[in-house]
Design a protein around this motif. Structure first.
Motif, PDB file in Angstrom:
ATOM      1  N   LYS A 284       0.818  -1.222   0.000  1.00  0.00           N
ATOM      2  CA  LYS A 284       0.000   0.000   0.000  1.00  0.00           C
ATOM      3  C   LYS A 284       0.848   1.267   0.000  1.00  0.00           C
ATOM      4  CE  LYS A 284      -3.926  -2.129   2.241  1.00  0.00           C
ATOM      5  NZ  LYS A 284      -4.228  -2.663   3.568  1.00  0.00           N
ATOM      6  N   ILE A 285       2.140   1.127   0.100  1.00  0.00           N
ATOM      7  CA  ILE A 285       2.996   2.324   0.109  1.00  0.00           C
ATOM      8  C   ILE A 285       3.449   2.597  -1.319  1.00  0.00           C
ATOM      9  CG2 ILE A 285       5.070   3.409   1.059  1.00  0.00           C
ATOM     10  CD1 ILE A 285       4.845   1.604   3.475  1.00  0.00           C
ATOM     11  N   ARG A 286       3.024   3.735  -1.825  1.00  0.00           N
ATOM     12  CA  ARG A 286       3.228   4.068  -3.224  1.00  0.00           C
ATOM     13  C   ARG A 286       4.721   4.124  -3.580  1.00  0.00           C
ATOM     14  NH1 ARG A 286       1.920   9.422  -5.644  1.00  0.00           N
ATOM     15  NH2 ARG A 286       1.912   9.035  -7.871  1.00  0.00           N
ATOM     16  N   LEU A 351       6.339   0.512   9.130  1.00  0.00           N
ATOM     17  CA  LEU A 351       5.637   0.879   7.883  1.00  0.00           C
ATOM     18  C   LEU A 351       5.329   2.377   7.875  1.00  0.00           C
ATOM     19  CD1 LEU A 351       3.275  -2.229   7.643  1.00  0.00           C
ATOM     20  CD2 LEU A 351       5.142  -1.684   6.058  1.00  0.00           C
ATOM     21  N   ALA A 352       4.916   2.891   9.025  1.00  0.00           N
ATOM     22  CA  ALA A 352       4.605   4.330   9.103  1.00  0.00           C
ATOM     23  C   ALA A 352       5.872   5.154   8.893  1.00  0.00           C
ATOM     24  CB  ALA A 352       3.971   4.655  10.462  1.00  0.00           C
ATOM     25  N   GLU A 355       6.782   5.079   5.199  1.00  0.00           N
ATOM     26  CA  GLU A 355       5.883   5.918   4.397  1.00  0.00           C
ATOM     27  C   GLU A 355       6.230   7.406   4.585  1.00  0.00           C
ATOM     28  OE1 GLU A 355       1.801   4.933   4.979  1.00  0.00           O
ATOM     29  OE2 GLU A 355       1.284   5.740   2.997  1.00  0.00           O
ATOM     30  N   ASN A 356       6.442   7.787   5.822  1.00  0.00           N
ATOM     31  CA  ASN A 356       6.815   9.182   6.120  1.00  0.00           C
ATOM     32  C   ASN A 356       8.129   9.558   5.486  1.00  0.00           C
ATOM     33  OD1 ASN A 356       4.981  10.623   7.557  1.00  0.00           O
ATOM     34  ND2 ASN A 356       5.467   9.553   9.464  1.00  0.00           N
ATOM     35  N   LEU A 358       9.509   8.350   2.954  1.00  0.00           N
ATOM     36  CA  LEU A 358       9.368   8.444   1.500  1.00  0.00           C
ATOM     37  C   LEU A 358       8.782   9.784   1.098  1.00  0.00           C
ATOM     38  CD1 LEU A 358       8.237   4.889   0.519  1.00  0.00           C
ATOM     39  CD2 LEU A 358      10.153   6.152  -0.450  1.00  0.00           C
ATOM     40  N   LYS A 359       7.795  10.240   1.830  1.00  0.00           N
ATOM     41  CA  LYS A 359       7.196  11.546   1.517  1.00  0.00           C
ATOM     42  C   LYS A 359       8.286  12.605   1.538  1.00  0.00           C
ATOM     43  CE  LYS A 359       2.706  10.720   3.497  1.00  0.00           C
ATOM     44  NZ  LYS A 359       2.152  10.688   4.830  1.00  0.00           N
TER      45      LYS A 359
END
Ligand SMILES: Cc1ncc(COP(=O)(O)O)c(C=O)c1O
Length: 370
Positions: A284-286, A351-352, A355-356, A358-359
């Motif tokens: 789910k992580i783009r 995972l969080a 995701e962070n 990566l942003k």
């Protein structure tokens, strides 16, 4: 001339010490340890066992009870035995030492576990690395061609592979064992998470050994690995093993835990149950590419130009999550991170943090990395 420079070989001086990051206060997902400690009742029993040990004496090197337990609990076929090591790292060392004939070649896929190459270097053996395919599958035709060309004395196959997690096919590995003119050691460090093994195949091949460790099943601190093979091989490896390599403490603790193996099996099952949860979260992580895993970790590639993996790794570390960075190492691993499976809470935090991170790095490196 500086005496260190005149005595220590240039290739040793050029090396780095095996990197172990400081994980103090962090969620530690960098070394494929089990996140689970032993239950308190078993830990207490271990205390009683340790307090009864005679530490004034050297260990008895035959390790008869420990070897018997390993044979019984790990499915070693009858007629075969095990030789222990201070971690399977030490098994790699003494096997390489025993095979170190002048001019011998050591071969392994690449990228793979770094110690295969390191020990070849220590013993001045030629190391031939056969690249995996870009998706980390075994390039079986290239591997067979390399065997033909280099006639290796020793082949290492991590099954599944570290750091990629790749589950090679049993049939392909079997082709390698059949084609090899020398010894093939199948390194099953991740076997408890893999669902396949060559242990039962030992009687089929005179040139096969299977190496394992208890490090990935809640016992990394014990430092215990072993190689299972026919007595003809083991008697030779035994000669290059350091005397008293397994401490009285490690021996007694390992015996007690293996007598209760169902306890560590249950802990491993909890880790295994989390792997699909992590894989689902990663999907789910783009932008993240994840590679198939048959181990207690998942290898992923983050998007962006080379160096993005390092930036993401740093950002995750700053958020208190330590994973292993492979960006900047082997070319096939550009932007790759290796994520050990932890507890459900740790995995959610990892995972969080990914995701962070990566942003943040996508913003900094611009839209082309998406
Ligand atoms: C494939 C493989 N083999 C061997 C080892 C060494 O394990 P240990 O020395 O802890 O038994 C590792 C450690 O991560 C590994 O990944």
């Amino acid at each position: 001339m500086n005496p260190v420079e005149s005595v220590i070989r240039p290739e040793i001086r050029a090396m780095a010490t095996y990197p172990v990051a400081d994980a103090t206060g962090m969620i530690k997902l960098d070394a494929m340890e089990s996140p689970y400690r032993l239950p308190e009742d078993l830990a207490r029993e271990l205390g009683a066992v340790v307090s009864g040990l005679g530490l004034n004496r050297y260990p008895v090197p035959s390790l008869a009870r420990l070897r018997q337990l390993i044979r019984e609990t790990m499915g070693v076929p009858s007629g075969f035995d095990v030789l222990c090591g201070n971690g399977s790292d030490e098994c790699i060392q003494y096997i390489t030492a025993a095979c170190a004939r002048e001019g011998a070649v050591v071969m392994a896929p690449a990228p793979s576990f770094v110690m295969f190459q390191m020990h070849a270097l220590f013993y001045r053996l030629q190391f031939v690395a056969v690249p995996l395919k870009p998706d980390f599958a075994l390039d079986i035709e290239a591997f067979l061609a390399a065997i033909d060309r280099h006639r290796p004395a020793l082949i290492w196959l991590a099954y599944p592979n570290n750091p990629t997690g790749s589950p090679y096919s049993h049939a392909e590995v079997e082709r390698i064992v059949r084609a090899a003119p020398g010894l093939v050691v199948i390194d099953e460090a991740y076997q408890p998470y893999a669902g396949d093994s060559f242990m039962r195949r030992l009687p089929d091949f005179a040139n096969l050994a299977v190496m394992r460790t208890v490090s990935k099943i809640s016992m990394a601190g014990v430092r215990l690995g072993y190689v299972a093979a026919s007595p003809e091989w083991l008697v030779e490896f035994d000669k290059t093993r350091a005397p008293y390599n397994i401490s009285v403490l490690a021996e007694a603790v390992a015996i007690k835990i293996l007598e209760n193996k169902h306890v560590i099996d249950a802990l491993a099952a909890r880790v295994l149950a989390e792997r699909p949860v992590v894989q689902e979260g990663l999907s789910k992580i783009r932008g993240v590419t994840q590679f198939p895993s048959a181990a207690n970790f998942v290898c992923v590639r983050v998007p962006g130009p080379p160096g993005s993996g390092t930036a993401v790794h740093q950002k995750m570390k700053a958020a208190g999550v330590l994973v292993r960075n492979f960006d900047g190492g082997h070319p096939l691993m550009t932007n790759c991170l290796r994520l050990s499976i932890g507890t459900p809470d740790e995995n959610r935090a990892m995972l969080a943090a990914l995701e962070n991170a990566l942003k943040y790095t996508v913003l900094r490196t611009g839209p082309s990395c998406d």
